[in-house]
Design a protein around this motif. Structure first.
Motif, PDB file in Angstrom:
ATOM      1  N   LEU A  59       0.842  -1.204   0.000  1.00 53.63           N
ATOM      2  CA  LEU A  59       0.000   0.000   0.000  1.00 53.63           C
ATOM      3  C   LEU A  59       0.880   1.259   0.000  1.00 53.63           C
ATOM      4  O   LEU A  59       2.107   1.162   0.008  1.00 53.63           O
ATOM      5  CB  LEU A  59      -0.906  -0.026   1.232  1.00 53.63           C
ATOM      6  N   ALA A  60       0.254   2.409  -0.001  1.00 56.10           N
ATOM      7  CA  ALA A  60       1.001   3.681  -0.084  1.00 56.10           C
ATOM      8  C   ALA A  60       2.072   3.741   1.020  1.00 56.10           C
ATOM      9  O   ALA A  60       1.784   3.433   2.185  1.00 56.10           O
ATOM     10  CB  ALA A  60       0.033   4.850   0.081  1.00 56.10           C
ATOM     11  N   PRO A  61       3.298   4.137   0.656  1.00 53.79           N
ATOM     12  CA  PRO A  61       4.368   4.219   1.666  1.00 53.79           C
ATOM     13  C   PRO A  61       3.992   5.174   2.803  1.00 53.79           C
ATOM     14  O   PRO A  61       3.305   6.170   2.574  1.00 53.79           O
ATOM     15  CB  PRO A  61       5.564   4.764   0.887  1.00 53.79           C
ATOM     16  N   LEU A  62       4.444   4.844   4.015  1.00 55.73           N
ATOM     17  CA  LEU A  62       4.081   5.638   5.203  1.00 55.73           C
ATOM     18  C   LEU A  62       5.061   6.783   5.424  1.00 55.73           C
ATOM     19  O   LEU A  62       4.834   7.656   6.259  1.00 55.73           O
ATOM     20  CB  LEU A  62       4.068   4.724   6.438  1.00 55.73           C
ATOM     21  N   SER A  63       6.193   6.753   4.689  1.00 61.94           N
ATOM     22  CA  SER A  63       7.219   7.799   4.858  1.00 61.94           C
ATOM     23  C   SER A  63       8.163   7.737   3.659  1.00 61.94           C
ATOM     24  O   SER A  63       8.212   6.722   2.954  1.00 61.94           O
ATOM     25  CB  SER A  63       8.018   7.518   6.143  1.00 61.94           C
ATOM     26  N   PRO A  64       8.952   8.779   3.441  1.00 60.18           N
ATOM     27  CA  PRO A  64       9.976   8.684   2.379  1.00 60.18           C
ATOM     28  C   PRO A  64      10.947   7.528   2.618  1.00 60.18           C
ATOM     29  O   PRO A  64      11.366   6.852   1.680  1.00 60.18           O
ATOM     30  CB  PRO A  64      10.679  10.043   2.477  1.00 60.18           C
ATOM     31  N   TYR A  65      11.212   7.227   3.892  1.00 62.29           N
ATOM     32  CA  TYR A  65      12.065   6.068   4.202  1.00 62.29           C
ATOM     33  C   TYR A  65      11.416   4.801   3.641  1.00 62.29           C
ATOM     34  O   TYR A  65      12.060   4.030   2.916  1.00 62.29           O
ATOM     35  CB  TYR A  65      12.264   5.931   5.718  1.00 62.29           C
ATOM     36  N   GLY A  66      10.124   4.644   3.920  1.00 60.11           N
ATOM     37  CA  GLY A  66       9.406   3.461   3.424  1.00 60.11           C
ATOM     38  C   GLY A  66       9.355   3.446   1.901  1.00 60.11           C
ATOM     39  O   GLY A  66       9.495   2.397   1.275  1.00 60.11           O
ATOM     40  N   ALA A  67       9.229   4.623   1.306  1.00 56.16           N
ATOM     41  CA  ALA A  67       9.195   4.720  -0.170  1.00 56.16           C
ATOM     42  C   ALA A  67      10.530   4.275  -0.758  1.00 56.16           C
ATOM     43  O   ALA A  67      10.583   3.574  -1.768  1.00 56.16           O
ATOM     44  CB  ALA A  67       8.886   6.155  -0.584  1.00 56.16           C
ATOM     45  N   THR A  68      11.645   4.621  -0.084  1.00 57.35           N
ATOM     46  CA  THR A  68      12.956   4.203  -0.621  1.00 57.35           C
ATOM     47  C   THR A  68      13.113   2.694  -0.544  1.00 57.35           C
ATOM     48  O   THR A  68      13.708   2.084  -1.429  1.00 57.35           O
ATOM     49  CB  THR A  68      14.144   4.879   0.113  1.00 57.35           C
ATOM     50  N   LYS A  69      12.566   2.088   0.497  1.00 61.52           N
ATOM     51  CA  LYS A  69      12.664   0.617   0.609  1.00 61.52           C
ATOM     52  C   LYS A  69      11.843  -0.043  -0.500  1.00 61.52           C
ATOM     53  O   LYS A  69      12.247  -1.009  -1.128  1.00 61.52           O
ATOM     54  CB  LYS A  69      12.193   0.144   1.986  1.00 61.52           C
ATOM     55  N   ARG A  70      10.673   0.535  -0.760  1.00 60.20           N
ATOM     56  CA  ARG A  70       9.816  -0.057  -1.795  1.00 60.20           C
ATOM     57  C   ARG A  70      10.436   0.107  -3.178  1.00 60.20           C
ATOM     58  O   ARG A  70      10.486  -0.824  -3.989  1.00 60.20           O
ATOM     59  CB  ARG A  70       8.451   0.636  -1.745  1.00 60.20           C
ATOM     60  N   MET A  71      10.964   1.305  -3.473  1.00 58.68           N
ATOM     61  CA  MET A  71      11.602   1.552  -4.778  1.00 58.68           C
ATOM     62  C   MET A  71      12.849   0.683  -4.935  1.00 58.68           C
ATOM     63  O   MET A  71      13.129   0.153  -5.996  1.00 58.68           O
ATOM     64  CB  MET A  71      11.982   3.022  -4.905  1.00 58.68           C
ATOM     65  N   ALA A  72      13.563   0.519  -3.837  1.00 62.43           N
ATOM     66  CA  ALA A  72      14.777  -0.322  -3.878  1.00 62.43           C
ATOM     67  C   ALA A  72      14.401  -1.747  -4.253  1.00 62.43           C
ATOM     68  O   ALA A  72      15.067  -2.376  -5.094  1.00 62.43           O
ATOM     69  CB  ALA A  72      15.471  -0.286  -2.523  1.00 62.43           C
ATOM     70  N   GLU A  73      13.326  -2.252  -3.653  1.00 61.72           N
ATOM     71  CA  GLU A  73      12.885  -3.620  -3.990  1.00 61.72           C
ATOM     72  C   GLU A  73      12.577  -3.713  -5.490  1.00 61.72           C
ATOM     73  O   GLU A  73      12.966  -4.688  -6.155  1.00 61.72           O
ATOM     74  CB  GLU A  73      11.642  -4.004  -3.190  1.00 61.72           C
ATOM     75  N   GLU A  74      11.929  -2.690  -6.016  1.00 57.60           N
ATOM     76  CA  GLU A  74      11.564  -2.728  -7.447  1.00 57.60           C
ATOM     77  C   GLU A  74      12.807  -2.678  -8.329  1.00 57.60           C
ATOM     78  O   GLU A  74      12.922  -3.420  -9.310  1.00 57.60           O
ATOM     79  CB  GLU A  74      10.610  -1.578  -7.772  1.00 57.60           C
TER      80      GLU A  74
END
Ligand code: WQD
Length: 348
Positions: free
Chosen positions: A144-159
């Motif tokens: 789901l939508a990232p909860l923070s820019p930190y979480g967004a970086t983890k998600r983008m990194a996985e991709e």
């Protein structure tokens, strides 16, 4: 066999280095010491009785990183921890997080391909699930939508990693940590937050030892049994062992696809108040606390379905709540005897 550990003098990196050395891997630590200290490398060498190679490199410096990986192009794999991870700070300074976490990863991936280092174990986080509602959560849950820019970086990194593995340029295992806590059984390695801790456990231990007046409990009006949020806390040594198992899976050619994802938790959730009470009970110390407002971005509860890691990695968390809170306390007490190592005093 040589393994490179980026962020190797950090909390989870240093404990993983201990497990890799214990399994007779040659270990190269890469770190820029932005959130750790060079003496941790010496401590790892002393505790393990093994030689540890230390490279001071910032992953956002592509040239320096490339020279380093050229020097260690005989490495079988890279375990990648190096990243900024303070949720609140990432909200205040998103560009710092995107630059450090994603440019750093981009440089690492480009360089490992250039130097034919085939395998990557990546430090991801349950935060990629966002404000998930169905617990326990497994690896097939929608992100789901990232909860923070930190979480967004983890998600983008996985991709980024998954796309590169799909192009058969690398093999990868993505490990989604729940809440790492505790310290090495020797009480000579542990979490070293610089300044005011962000995470619960170091705040508890610093309050118990008197470095903090009291713990602020961020809200007790959540839809949970005692009103405080529930998390899946996992001992850092259990986490470290899972990295060894993940690496061995790749090296032994057991992967079922070029990139795989595993939840690393215990499968059991505890609330903030349960953690405080367990800490007080097992350590015989009081933790003064005050209920305050919710912390923005916190979710009510998240805990892991760990059956995939249990089955495929043949890994189960071995340490329970007692070891989590006692090893964390023993480490905090040890830190007091090494005031020269105390992050408050150590000039950065
Ligand atoms: C746990 C619970 C707080 C401090 C984050 C990241 C995750 C990982 C771990 C990096 C929450 C409460 C905390 C305090 C409190 N990051 N709390 N008083 O937020 O679950 O996870 O850190 O590895 O990716 O998302 O961990 O330890 O900050 O909080 O009441 O002083 O403790 O509200 O319910 P979190 P946390």
């Amino acid at each position: 066999m040589k393994v490179i550990i980026t962020g190797g003098t950090g909390y989870i990196g240093s404990h993983t280095a201990m497990e890799m050395l214990g399994a007779n891997y040659e270990v190269v630590l890469i770190d820029n010491f932005s959130n750790s200290y060079p003496w941790v490398a010496e401590r790892i060498a002393t505790l393990s009785g093994k030689q540890v190679l230390m490279e001071e490199v910032d992953l956002t410096d592509a040239d320096a990183l490339d020279v380093c990986l050229a020097r260690h192009n005989d490495a079988a794999a890279i375990i990648h921890f190096a990243a900024l991870k303070a949720v609140g700070e990432s909200v205040e300074m998103p560009l710092r997080y995107y630059r450090n976490n994603l440019i750093g990863l981009l440089n690492l991936l480009s360089s490992m391909i250039r130097h034919s280092i085939p395998d990557l174990v990546f430090s991801s986080s349950c935060t990629v699930y966002g404000a998930a509602e169905n617990m326990p959560i497994d690896e097939t849950a929608p992100l789901l939508a990232p909860l923070s820019p930190y979480g967004a970086t983890k998600r983008m990194a996985e991709e980024m990693i998954t796309d590169l593995a799909s192009a058969n340029r690398i093999r990868a295992v993505l490990l989604r940590y729940f809440n790492p806590v505790g310290a090495h059984h020797s009480a000579q390695l542990g979490e070293l937050p610089i300044g005011v801790p962000n995470n619960l456990m170091p705040f508890i231990t610093q309050t118990a030892i008197g470095k903090r007046k009291k713990l602020m409990v961020f809200g007790n009006d959540y839809p949970t049994p005692d009103g405080t949020p529930i998390r899946d806390y996992i001992h850092v040594t259990d986490l470290a062992i899972a990295h060894l198992k993940a690496l061995q899976r790749m090296l032994n050619g057991k992967q079922k696809k070029s990139s795989e994802v595993f939840n690393l938790g215990t499968g059991k959730g505890y609330s903030v108040l349960e953690m405080i009470h367990a800490f007080e009970k097992h350590n015989g110390v009081k933790v003064p606390y005050e209920i305050t407002d919710r912390r923005p971005g916190d979710i009510a509860e998240i805990w892991a379905d760990t059956s995939l890691a249990n089955k495929e990695l043949r890994w189960h968390a071995q340490y329970g709540l007692k070891e989590m809170v006692t090893t964390a306390w023993q480490w905090e007490q040890h830190l007091q005897t090494e005031e020269n190592l105390n992050p408050e005093e150590v000039s950065k």
